[in-house]
Scaffold this motif. Structure first.
Motif, PDB file in Angstrom:
ATOM      1  N   VAL A   1      23.744  14.482  -7.539  1.00  0.00           N
ATOM      2  CA  VAL A   1      23.082  13.448  -8.359  1.00  0.00           C
ATOM      3  C   VAL A   1      23.285  12.066  -7.727  1.00  0.00           C
ATOM      4  CG1 VAL A   1      22.903  12.389 -10.648  1.00  0.00           C
ATOM      5  CG2 VAL A   1      23.265  14.853 -10.444  1.00  0.00           C
ATOM      6  N   TYR A   2      24.475  11.796  -7.192  1.00  0.00           N
ATOM      7  CA  TYR A   2      24.696  10.499  -6.512  1.00  0.00           C
ATOM      8  C   TYR A   2      23.715  10.321  -5.355  1.00  0.00           C
ATOM      9  CZ  TYR A   2      29.368  10.413  -8.721  1.00  0.00           C
ATOM     10  OH  TYR A   2      30.416  10.405  -9.590  1.00  0.00           O
ATOM     11  N   ARG A   3      23.463  11.402  -4.617  1.00  0.00           N
ATOM     12  CA  ARG A   3      22.578  11.296  -3.438  1.00  0.00           C
ATOM     13  C   ARG A   3      21.175  10.840  -3.830  1.00  0.00           C
ATOM     14  NH1 ARG A   3      25.056  13.345   0.892  1.00  0.00           N
ATOM     15  NH2 ARG A   3      26.525  15.052   0.564  1.00  0.00           N
ATOM     16  N   ARG A   4      20.727  11.245  -5.020  1.00  0.00           N
ATOM     17  CA  ARG A   4      19.403  10.800  -5.477  1.00  0.00           C
ATOM     18  C   ARG A   4      19.500   9.465  -6.190  1.00  0.00           C
ATOM     19  NH1 ARG A   4      17.849  14.717  -9.589  1.00  0.00           N
ATOM     20  NH2 ARG A   4      15.962  13.486  -9.678  1.00  0.00           N
ATOM     21  N   LEU A   5      20.558   9.295  -6.970  1.00  0.00           N
ATOM     22  CA  LEU A   5      20.657   8.095  -7.817  1.00  0.00           C
ATOM     23  C   LEU A   5      20.833   6.815  -6.993  1.00  0.00           C
ATOM     24  CD1 LEU A   5      20.989   6.673 -10.561  1.00  0.00           C
ATOM     25  CD2 LEU A   5      23.414   7.353 -10.535  1.00  0.00           C
ATOM     26  N   ILE A   6      21.644   6.867  -5.940  1.00  0.00           N
ATOM     27  CA  ILE A   6      21.973   5.637  -5.210  1.00  0.00           C
ATOM     28  C   ILE A   6      20.722   4.990  -4.597  1.00  0.00           C
ATOM     29  CG2 ILE A   6      23.280   4.728  -3.223  1.00  0.00           C
ATOM     30  CD1 ILE A   6      25.595   6.640  -4.187  1.00  0.00           C
ATOM     31  N   PRO A   7      19.880   5.746  -3.866  1.00  0.00           N
ATOM     32  CA  PRO A   7      18.650   5.094  -3.367  1.00  0.00           C
ATOM     33  C   PRO A   7      17.689   4.672  -4.472  1.00  0.00           C
ATOM     34  CG  PRO A   7      18.788   7.399  -2.641  1.00  0.00           C
ATOM     35  CD  PRO A   7      20.069   7.092  -3.328  1.00  0.00           C
ATOM     36  N   GLU A   8      17.628   5.457  -5.567  1.00  0.00           N
ATOM     37  CA  GLU A   8      16.741   5.064  -6.673  1.00  0.00           C
ATOM     38  C   GLU A   8      17.240   3.764  -7.314  1.00  0.00           C
ATOM     39  OE1 GLU A   8      15.523   7.922  -9.609  1.00  0.00           O
ATOM     40  OE2 GLU A   8      15.382   9.548  -8.147  1.00  0.00           O
ATOM     41  N   ALA A   9      18.561   3.630  -7.418  1.00  0.00           N
ATOM     42  CA  ALA A   9      19.128   2.410  -8.016  1.00  0.00           C
ATOM     43  C   ALA A   9      18.837   1.203  -7.123  1.00  0.00           C
ATOM     44  CB  ALA A   9      20.632   2.583  -8.223  1.00  0.00           C
TER      45      ALA A   9
ATOM     46  N   GLN B   1      36.264  11.958  -4.714  1.00  0.00           N
ATOM     47  CA  GLN B   1      34.905  11.656  -4.235  1.00  0.00           C
ATOM     48  C   GLN B   1      34.796  10.289  -3.558  1.00  0.00           C
ATOM     49  OE1 GLN B   1      32.714  12.376  -7.936  1.00  0.00           O
ATOM     50  NE2 GLN B   1      32.025  14.338  -7.150  1.00  0.00           N
ATOM     51  N   ARG B   2      35.905   9.576  -3.419  1.00  0.00           N
ATOM     52  CA  ARG B   2      35.855   8.210  -2.917  1.00  0.00           C
ATOM     53  C   ARG B   2      35.231   8.101  -1.514  1.00  0.00           C
ATOM     54  NH1 ARG B   2      40.138   3.402  -3.066  1.00  0.00           N
ATOM     55  NH2 ARG B   2      39.283   2.272  -1.321  1.00  0.00           N
ATOM     56  N   GLU B   3      35.718   8.950  -0.627  1.00  0.00           N
ATOM     57  CA  GLU B   3      35.255   8.853   0.761  1.00  0.00           C
ATOM     58  C   GLU B   3      33.760   9.147   0.869  1.00  0.00           C
ATOM     59  OE1 GLU B   3      36.643  10.851   4.806  1.00  0.00           O
ATOM     60  OE2 GLU B   3      38.225  10.664   3.292  1.00  0.00           O
ATOM     61  N   ALA B   4      33.346  10.203   0.187  1.00  0.00           N
ATOM     62  CA  ALA B   4      31.923  10.583   0.239  1.00  0.00           C
ATOM     63  C   ALA B   4      31.063   9.481  -0.359  1.00  0.00           C
ATOM     64  CB  ALA B   4      31.714  11.893  -0.511  1.00  0.00           C
TER      65      ALA B   4
ATOM     66  N   LEU C   1      27.941   7.184   1.064  1.00  0.00           N
ATOM     67  CA  LEU C   1      26.616   7.080   0.445  1.00  0.00           C
ATOM     68  C   LEU C   1      26.253   5.624   0.118  1.00  0.00           C
ATOM     69  CD1 LEU C   1      26.735  10.144  -2.025  1.00  0.00           C
ATOM     70  CD2 LEU C   1      25.447   9.959   0.113  1.00  0.00           C
ATOM     71  N   LEU C   2      27.265   4.764   0.041  1.00  0.00           N
ATOM     72  CA  LEU C   2      27.009   3.357  -0.312  1.00  0.00           C
ATOM     73  C   LEU C   2      26.965   2.448   0.928  1.00  0.00           C
ATOM     74  CD1 LEU C   2      29.184   3.244  -3.552  1.00  0.00           C
ATOM     75  CD2 LEU C   2      26.697   2.972  -3.438  1.00  0.00           C
ATOM     76  N   THR C   3      26.875   3.054   2.089  1.00  0.00           N
ATOM     77  CA  THR C   3      26.719   2.261   3.317  1.00  0.00           C
ATOM     78  C   THR C   3      25.454   1.411   3.181  1.00  0.00           C
ATOM     79  OG1 THR C   3      27.719   4.029   4.577  1.00  0.00           O
ATOM     80  CG2 THR C   3      26.468   2.405   5.835  1.00  0.00           C
ATOM     81  N   GLY C   4      25.571   0.132   3.541  1.00  0.00           N
ATOM     82  CA  GLY C   4      24.402  -0.746   3.428  1.00  0.00           C
ATOM     83  C   GLY C   4      24.429  -1.594   2.169  1.00  0.00           C
ATOM     84  N   TRP C   5      25.303  -1.236   1.217  1.00  0.00           N
ATOM     85  CA  TRP C   5      25.466  -2.047   0.010  1.00  0.00           C
ATOM     86  C   TRP C   5      26.562  -3.079   0.273  1.00  0.00           C
ATOM     87  CZ3 TRP C   5      23.270  -0.977  -5.063  1.00  0.00           C
ATOM     88  CH2 TRP C   5      22.387   0.091  -5.080  1.00  0.00           C
ATOM     89  N   ASP C   6      26.577  -4.155  -0.489  1.00  0.00           N
ATOM     90  CA  ASP C   6      27.633  -5.167  -0.368  1.00  0.00           C
ATOM     91  C   ASP C   6      28.781  -4.869  -1.326  1.00  0.00           C
ATOM     92  OD1 ASP C   6      26.623  -6.760   1.608  1.00  0.00           O
ATOM     93  OD2 ASP C   6      25.529  -8.086   0.244  1.00  0.00           O
TER      94      ASP C   6
ATOM     95  N   ALA D   1      32.931   3.525  -9.074  1.00  0.00           N
ATOM     96  CA  ALA D   1      32.434   3.004  -7.791  1.00  0.00           C
ATOM     97  C   ALA D   1      31.503   1.842  -8.115  1.00  0.00           C
ATOM     98  CB  ALA D   1      31.675   4.095  -7.047  1.00  0.00           C
ATOM     99  N   ILE D   2      31.716   0.732  -7.401  1.00  0.00           N
ATOM    100  CA  ILE D   2      30.919  -0.472  -7.672  1.00  0.00           C
ATOM    101  C   ILE D   2      30.305  -0.947  -6.367  1.00  0.00           C
ATOM    102  CG2 ILE D   2      30.990  -2.852  -8.547  1.00  0.00           C
ATOM    103  CD1 ILE D   2      33.578  -2.038 -10.039  1.00  0.00           C
ATOM    104  N   ALA D   3      29.035  -1.329  -6.412  1.00  0.00           N
ATOM    105  CA  ALA D   3      28.379  -1.837  -5.215  1.00  0.00           C
ATOM    106  C   ALA D   3      27.309  -2.836  -5.641  1.00  0.00           C
ATOM    107  CB  ALA D   3      27.737  -0.681  -4.434  1.00  0.00           C
ATOM    108  N   GLN D   4      27.029  -3.764  -4.741  1.00  0.00           N
ATOM    109  CA  GLN D   4      26.023  -4.788  -5.049  1.00  0.00           C
ATOM    110  C   GLN D   4      24.859  -4.665  -4.051  1.00  0.00           C
ATOM    111  OE1 GLN D   4      27.485  -8.854  -4.938  1.00  0.00           O
ATOM    112  NE2 GLN D   4      26.099  -9.416  -6.611  1.00  0.00           N
ATOM    113  N   ARG D   5      23.656  -4.706  -4.590  1.00  0.00           N
ATOM    114  CA  ARG D   5      22.485  -4.607  -3.719  1.00  0.00           C
ATOM    115  C   ARG D   5      22.409  -5.886  -2.883  1.00  0.00           C
ATOM    116  NH1 ARG D   5      17.179  -5.601  -2.609  1.00  0.00           N
ATOM    117  NH2 ARG D   5      15.630  -3.966  -2.894  1.00  0.00           N
ATOM    118  N   ARG D   6      22.141  -5.718  -1.616  1.00  0.00           N
ATOM    119  CA  ARG D   6      22.033  -6.890  -0.729  1.00  0.00           C
ATOM    120  C   ARG D   6      20.913  -7.798  -1.193  1.00  0.00           C
ATOM    121  NH1 ARG D   6      23.808  -4.537   4.860  1.00  0.00           N
ATOM    122  NH2 ARG D   6      26.015  -4.807   4.412  1.00  0.00           N
TER     123      ARG D   6
END
Ligand SMILES: C[S@@+](CC[C@H](N)C(=O)[O-])C[C@H]1O[C@@H](n2cnc3c(N)ncnc32)[C@H](O)[C@@H]1O
Length: 297
Positions: free
Chosen positions: A238-246, A264-267, A271-276, A291-296
């Motif tokens: 689900v993360y693999r689909r959700l992250i690009p959709e988000a 699941q931290r490392e994986a 998957l969040l490569t490219g996010w800030d 897990a927290i990430a900010q869209r560039r």
């Protein structure tokens, strides 16, 4: 929940004048011994009896000699038997507390967990109380996250999506119960697919993240909805689909916050490569939970 047990769960307990042969103390003792194999057996017995008699724990502790009516005793014994078959106490009572709010729960929804309150806190730490934030909760279930956020953020507009219509009905009840229904929009959707073209300041999600084959406690495995728990063979599907959709759904500098499973931290970092600003917030046991990430920009 139907029938007499359901009525009792909603506090409409009709008391009979016929006295049973048991006191509060005796009924509790007997229930605790039937539930002794459960780590929370004694506490669960107290919670169930509190609801049956419509009193708090302090009353139970100080009224061990009070008599139960035969109707009260029958209800209590029925509930104890269900609990002994591993049914979660939250489904028996039809509600649970989340972020200080009582939430309706049915077997159609995952029981909101205390760990998920970290996710709510992480959102609140990033969104000012007076901000008119547009928030999307993906995989709303009971609506616990969406309702808690709408309740804490009086200007926020929350969209709560789920694949399950039965779950959305429970989320609607919870939004109404806490007076936020006008600011919580419920949408049946496979992740964010029904919201194409919309933009959000925050996407928050506690998605299914258990790998198929992972061993779960019996009360989770046998009673909670599979579609709320299992993501696929690895747990990351689900993360693999959700992250690009988000990424597509967020405004520049918008936040993505997701609950995550143990290990699941490392994986997820991959998957969040490219996010800030990717970071992981640990729970009280020191296990990374959010897990927290900010869209560039
Ligand atoms: C782990 S539960 C979280 C429920 C609630 N947010 C909570 O934290 O208590 C995951 C939820 O995601 C929903 N779900 C699973 N796959 C989905 C999908 N592809 N699109 C939308 N919702 C989905 C399930 O029906 C379930 O309600």
């Amino acid at each position: 929940m139907a029938g007499a047990a359901g009525e009792a769960a909603q506090g409409r307990f009709v008391s009979s004048k016929v006295e049973s042969t048991q006191t509060v103390g005796e009924a509790l003792f007997s229930a605790a011994s039937k539930l002794q194999s459960l780590a929370t057996g004694r506490r669960d017995a107290e919670l169930l009896l509190m609801r049956v008699v419509g009193r708090d724990r302090a009353w139970l502790m100080t009224h061990a000699d009070a008599g139960l009516t035969s109707e009260q005793l029958a209800h209590f014994e029925d509930w104890v038997a269900r609990r002994a078959r591993q049914e979660p106490v939250q489904y028996i009572l039809g509600e649970t507390e989340f972020y200080g709010l009582m939430m309706r729960v049915t077997p159609a929804v995952l029981i909101p967990r205390p760990e998920t309150e970290h996710l709510v806190e992480a959102v609140l730490a990033r969104v000012g109380c007076d901000a008119a934030a547009r928030i999307c909760d993906v995989g709303a279930g009971s609506g616990a996250i969406a309702v808690a956020l709408a309740h804490a953020l009086p200007l926020a507009q929350v969209t709560a999506v789920d694949l399950s219509t039965a779950a959305l009905a429970v989320a609607k009840e919870n939004a109404e119960r806490h007076g936020v229904a006008e600011r919580v929009r419920l949408v049946e959707s496979d992740l964010l697919s029904a919201l194409r073209g919309e933009r959000f300041d925050v996407v928050v999600s506690n998605p299914p993240y258990v790998a198929e084959g992972e061993v779960l406690e019996a009360q989770v495995r046998e009673y909670e909805p599979r579609e709320a728990l299992f993501a696929g063979p690895t747990g990351l599907e689900v993360y693999r689909r959700l992250i690009p959709e988000a990424w597509e759904a967020l405004v520049p500098e918008g936040w993505l916050l997701m609950e995550m499973g143990h290990g699941q931290r490392e994986a997820l970092a991959g998957l969040l490569t490219g996010w800030d600003g990717v970071e992981f917030v640990a729970d009280l046991q020191g296990i990374p939970r959010v897990a927290i990430a900010q869209r560039r920009a």
